[in-house]
Write a protein that holds these residues in place. Sequence first.
Motif, PDB file in Angstrom:
ATOM      1  N   UNK A 307      15.396 -20.044  15.472  1.00 32.70           N
ATOM      2  CA  UNK A 307      16.633 -19.255  15.926  1.00 32.70           C
ATOM      3  C   UNK A 307      16.788 -17.913  15.016  1.00 32.70           C
ATOM      4  N   UNK A 308      16.236 -17.891  13.942  1.00 30.30           N
ATOM      5  CA  UNK A 308      16.453 -16.802  13.069  1.00 30.30           C
ATOM      6  C   UNK A 308      15.611 -15.678  13.641  1.00 30.30           C
ATOM      7  N   UNK A 309      14.269 -16.160  14.126  1.00 30.60           N
ATOM      8  CA  UNK A 309      13.170 -15.342  14.507  1.00 30.60           C
ATOM      9  C   UNK A 309      13.663 -15.020  15.886  1.00 30.60           C
ATOM     10  N   UNK A 311      16.890 -14.374  16.975  1.00 31.40           N
ATOM     11  CA  UNK A 311      17.717 -13.683  16.644  1.00 31.40           C
ATOM     12  C   UNK A 311      17.752 -12.213  16.295  1.00 31.40           C
ATOM     13  N   UNK A 312      16.418 -12.192  15.378  1.00 32.88           N
ATOM     14  CA  UNK A 312      15.730 -10.978  14.898  1.00 32.88           C
ATOM     15  C   UNK A 312      14.782 -10.295  15.822  1.00 32.88           C
ATOM     16  N   UNK A 313      13.914 -11.200  16.215  1.00 37.27           N
ATOM     17  CA  UNK A 313      12.613 -10.273  16.982  1.00 37.27           C
ATOM     18  C   UNK A 313      12.777 -10.132  18.399  1.00 37.27           C
ATOM     19  N   UNK A 315      15.263  -9.498  20.116  1.00 39.84           N
ATOM     20  CA  UNK A 315      16.376  -8.274  20.101  1.00 39.84           C
ATOM     21  C   UNK A 315      15.617  -6.784  20.196  1.00 39.84           C
ATOM     22  N   UNK A 316      14.622  -6.862  19.408  1.00 42.35           N
ATOM     23  CA  UNK A 316      14.010  -5.556  18.880  1.00 42.35           C
ATOM     24  C   UNK A 316      13.524  -4.877  20.430  1.00 42.35           C
ATOM     25  N   UNK A 318      14.366  -5.468  23.216  1.00 38.57           N
ATOM     26  CA  UNK A 318      15.224  -4.985  24.215  1.00 38.57           C
ATOM     27  C   UNK A 318      16.107  -3.660  23.815  1.00 38.57           C
ATOM     28  N   UNK A 319      16.294  -3.448  22.451  1.00 40.05           N
ATOM     29  CA  UNK A 319      16.844  -2.498  21.991  1.00 40.05           C
ATOM     30  C   UNK A 319      16.058  -1.096  22.450  1.00 40.05           C
ATOM     31  N   UNK A 355      20.161  -9.427  25.963  1.00 39.17           N
ATOM     32  CA  UNK A 355      20.697  -9.455  24.617  1.00 39.17           C
ATOM     33  C   UNK A 355      21.728 -10.367  24.660  1.00 39.17           C
ATOM     34  N   UNK A 359      22.127 -13.826  22.396  1.00 40.12           N
ATOM     35  CA  UNK A 359      23.402 -14.135  21.610  1.00 40.12           C
ATOM     36  C   UNK A 359      23.844 -15.574  22.108  1.00 40.12           C
ATOM     37  N   UNK A 362      21.819 -18.587  20.754  1.00 42.87           N
ATOM     38  CA  UNK A 362      22.105 -18.693  19.197  1.00 42.87           C
ATOM     39  C   UNK A 362      23.356 -19.242  19.255  1.00 42.87           C
ATOM     40  N   UNK A 363      24.405 -18.826  19.979  1.00 44.40           N
ATOM     41  CA  UNK A 363      25.615 -19.518  19.587  1.00 44.40           C
ATOM     42  C   UNK A 363      25.654 -21.004  19.830  1.00 44.40           C
ATOM     43  N   UNK A 366      24.026 -22.575  16.996  1.00 44.26           N
ATOM     44  CA  UNK A 366      24.783 -22.740  15.819  1.00 44.26           C
ATOM     45  C   UNK A 366      25.696 -23.897  15.996  1.00 44.26           C
TER      46      UNK A 366
END
Lengths: 534, 148
Positions: A307-309, A311-313, A315-316, A318-319, A355, A359, A362-363, A366
């Motif tokens: 989930x860290x990956x 969250x981080x990767x 989204x890149x 998409x930006x 995006x 999120x 991820x929620x 979490x």
Amino acid sequence: MPAGRRERRLARAVALVSVVMFLAATPFAKMPLVQVWAFIPIYESVVVINDLITAVLLFGQFSILRSRALLVLASGYLFTAFTAISHALTFPGLFSPTGLLGAGPQSTAWLYMFWHGGFPLFVLAYALLKDDVDEASRTSTRQRGRAGATILAGVAAVFAVVCGLTLVATTGRDFLPAIMQGNRYSPAMTIVVSSVWMMNLIALASLWRRRPHTVLDMWLMVAMCAWLFDIALAAVLNAGRFDLGFYAGRIYGLLAASFLLAVLLIENGRLYARLAEANAGERHERQLVQEKTAKLMAVNEELEAFSYSVSHDLRGPLRSMDGFSLVLIEDYGDKLDQEGKDALERIRAASQRMGHLIDDLLRLSQVTRAELDIRQVDLSVLARGIADAIDQEQPGRTVEWAIEPGLSIRADPALMRIAMQNLLQNAWKFSGRANRPVIRVGALQRDSKTVYFVADNGVGFDMAHAGSLFGAFHRLHHVDDFPGTGIGLAIVQRIIRRHGGQIRAEAKEGEGATFFFSLAASKGGSDEQDSPAG
Amino acid sequence: MNKTVLLVEDNPDDVKLTLRAFKRNNMLNPIVVVRDGVEALDFLFARGDQAERAGKPLPTLIILDLKLPKLDGLGVLKAIRGDERTRLIPVVILTSSKEEQDMINGYSLGANSYVRKPVDFAEFMEAAKVLSIYWLMMNQPPPERNSA
């Protein structure tokens, strides 16, 4: 322990063999054999040791089970051990020509009678008392401290009795009728020994009658049979000391002393094996739990890394899509027609939606991973706070919030807030088209369980499609009508499940929806804490 | 006195978009871009390829991504806070992650701010604007102590 079928059969077989041997020995009982003097001290030592160990084991059982019957039986074995000692000491010609302790020619024979007549009395008492074994084992633990004192008193009493009987047999020998003429029996012997024999028979019979038989009872009966043969051979059917009956009887005596000891030892061994087995099983189980925990922790760690990956990767890119689409619109807008610009806007909208989906995922994860911190939570206050926040954020709409006061639950405050936020926002969202929107929060009792609910009078939904209502990204309405990613109820369900509760929905199209949920953690809460007022 | 910004970012798209956002917000400060944690520390401490930088002024603001090749953002932050020369430079963490643990670690190691990169570039422009106004115009930087 109650006797099993196999044990009963074995005991019967042993008893039968004893009978056969007895019958075989009977015709030759009077046959004189060599006088082996050493036989007597050896035999008596073995009997003493056997009986002492048996007594100790029985006293041990008494201290655990606290049954008077066991105390009596233990004392009986102690009695035979002590009496055997004084019997050996007074045996004429063994340690001194007339026997020690000032013994006369009759002393040893009388001690034999006391010995073999005394023990059945203990057995008789045991048989009469044994019904309280079960009862005692139930109410045992209370007076554990006094077991030692009781045993000590029992030992002292037995010792005193044996000393007294020894005194009667030695110093008081003149008051007793003569039953021995040298190494042979006198006529008076027949009466005495018959009554001793009868006492054994009565003890055996009373044991037999007191059913159900435990393993102990059964082998005690076998021992009593051996005693009967012992007395019959060594004091009735034979002519005197050192004939075949005398020796054979002694061997029966030895068997009688050994049966119960063997059974007790086997029983101890079995119990120990069972204990060891239970221990091993427990160890194995603990190991399994540890392995499972380790695996779970590894999976959890992987999930966290995943989930860290995410969250981080994820989204890149998409930006980049969103950003460079905007670059195109801003820098090259004059070269694009309306359709081109629209396409770019759609790319941007899709990127942003994805995006939000990421999120939401991820929620959700979490919520699953977060550690529960269970406390007393005022659900009413929580709901009121969320309602106020919604009203403030969206002042354009008026909703009537009917929140029952004093709803006290035991839950994780942070997670419960997320759950209630989702439920109340849903209710708010889907009651947008109602004439007079009312959102109710409350509790009711169902099957002695408290069920909480959030109800609205909004659009509701068709129950036919409610099956995957709580699945992630599942929606029952079009995004254009009611915006959202469809993650809210999945999050709510996970939170409720993590609290050991359940959630379900009831709805009717056009009339509204009600979400019911229970919490396992709140069961204890309402008992210890104040019950909901009103 | 030119207030330099050090941007530590490995994703070339993000670099390009960040530079664009600053430019569009009329932020004229020179921006130095480094692509991993080791490069960042080489620049700050004038080591390796950046040895010739010795004695030159340090950046006024460091914008730091967390997920970086070689040495990650938290490692860079630790080194910055552990060195007398750089320990007071404002550091803004600009990252995709909104993991609670990353925020806690970032702040524990002395980050001055934690900003999450939004997917919506318009939002990102807004964030860049606020960042540059606050840290480069409003904020009083710590006094320079190592000026030789």
